[in-house]
Design an enzyme around this catalytic site. Structure first.
Site, short mmCIF file in Angstrom:
data_model
loop_
_atom_site.label_atom_id
_atom_site.label_comp_id
_atom_site.label_asym_id
_atom_site.label_seq_id
_atom_site.Cartn_x
_atom_site.Cartn_y
_atom_site.Cartn_z
N HIS A 80 0.82 -1.23 0.00
CA HIS A 80 0.00 0.00 0.00
C HIS A 80 0.85 1.28 0.00
O HIS A 80 0.31 2.37 -0.12
CB HIS A 80 -0.93 0.03 1.21
N HIS A 113 -6.50 -6.99 -0.53
CA HIS A 113 -6.62 -5.55 -0.74
C HIS A 113 -5.82 -5.15 -1.98
O HIS A 113 -4.76 -5.72 -2.25
CB HIS A 113 -6.09 -4.80 0.49
ZN LIG Z 1 -4.46 -7.15 2.60
#
Ligand SMILES: [Zn+2]
Length: 347
Positions: free
Chosen positions: A125, A168
């Site tokens: 991320h 994600h």
């Molecule tokens: Zn994740």
């Protein structure tokens, strides 16, 4: 074939003192224990992390962001945003794992052996300047190990494929290579959860259109959809792209029962993905393979990771046990357009 694993107890110094944060040292302890119990352990060499090289961080992160993390880390334990904490050791820990990812990429290329990095926190991320593509938080991540490994291999002139199957979206990695057509990034994730990016229509920036392929799966998707993803997207794109290096963001939070997501993959899904990569690997096409553990907050760390590695190394023959099922039409139609237009593939 030997699997080189980077594991380092130093990760324990990155921890929320309350013990309540889902990104905690237990995660890697469980993951390592599960690998140790497997017969594959006889084919594993474990090494720690090297001294951190700050200049390597700047291959994919801005110097302002690197300095910011160093300064915040010096203040001791606190939250950078609603999700992401640092401790006084976080800068050094994450920088050491980032350096390990870079070195793993180079060594894998030299020796042809696969490397598995087991870092904490995860990395995918974290974008060029941290918060990536409008995401509200850093999603527990500090430095992006997968991006650093991919950049190292790209800089050596290889065709690099990033495969991110964490539940994600890998918005940080996508941010780093958004306008770079030489790095192809395939990302399968749960739709409409953190970080809110990774729509099927997000295909890469100017000049790189079609090199970023996002497959957002609805909640409650599981093995049938992952089998579909591998057969209809991952394997065909690999056949066309012919990657020379593969960097994997291997998150295990799509595993059923994970407290942070609503996907229902089992070890079959991870075995299927590993089998697809192994097929390329044993075909001799892939010269470097670096796998970075990302998320996973439940049983996926125990059962998903082990299956993935066992199949990848050939410790287990993979049998096709699940009938593929396609995701909803909105997603397949979007993919059909992209795969047709940019890859010459029919879905
Ligand atoms: Zn994740």
């Amino acid at each position: 074939m030997i699997l080189r694993i980077v594991y380092d107890d130093v990760h324990r110094l990155h921890a929320d003192p309350s013990g309540r944060h889902p990104e905690n040292p237990w995660r890697l302890e469980v993951a390592l224990e599960s690998l140790r119990e497997s017969s594959l352990w006889s084919k594993v060499e474990v090494t720690g992390t090297p001294e951190a090289s700050i200049s390597l961080l700047e291959l994919v992160h801005s110097s302002d962001y690197v300095r910011f993390i160093a300064e915040e880390s010096r203040k001791g334990f606190h939250y950078l945003d609603a999700d992401t904490y640092v401790t006084e050791h976080t800068f050094t820990i994450s920088a050491r794992f980032a350096t390990a990812a870079y070195m793993a990429a180079i060594k894998s290329l030299e020796s042809g052996e696969p490397w598995l990095i087991m870092p904490r926190p995860g990395g995918h991320h974290a974008g060029r300047s941290g918060w990536a593509m409008g995401a509200p938080t850093l999603g527990f991540c500090i430095f992006n190990y997968a991006a650093i490994a991919a950049k190292a291999l790209e800089d050596r002139g290889l065709r690099v494929l990033v495969i991110d199957f964490d539940a994600h979206h890998g918005n940080g990695t996508q941010d780093v290579f958004w306008e770079d057509p030489k790095v192809v990034h395939i990302d399968v994730h749960q739709e409409a959860i953190y970080p809110g990016t990774g729509d099927v229509d997000d295909i890469g920036g100017r000049g790189a259109e079609g090199t970023k392929i996002n497959i957002p799966l609805p909640a409650f998707s599981g093995d049938p959809q992952y089998f579909w993803f591998v057969e209809k997207v991952l394997e065909p794109v690999m056949e066309v792209f012919k990657p020379e290096a593969v960097v994997v963001s291997a998150g295990f939070d799509a595993y059923q029962g994970d407290p942070l997501t609503m996907l229902r993959a089992t070890k079959e899904a991870y075995g299927r993905i590993a089998w697809a990569i192994r097929s390329q690997w044993i075909g001799g096409r892939i010269k470097a393979l670096v796998i970075n553990v990302e998320g996973g907050y439940g049983d996926g760390l125990r059962y998903g990771l082990r299956e993935y590695v066992e199949v990848l190394l050939g410790f287990k023959e993979f049998r096709r046990a699940i009938e593929p099922r396609e995701p909803p039409r909105r997603i397949t139609e979007g993919l059909r357009r992209i795969l047709g237009r940019y890859w010459g593939l029919e879905l």
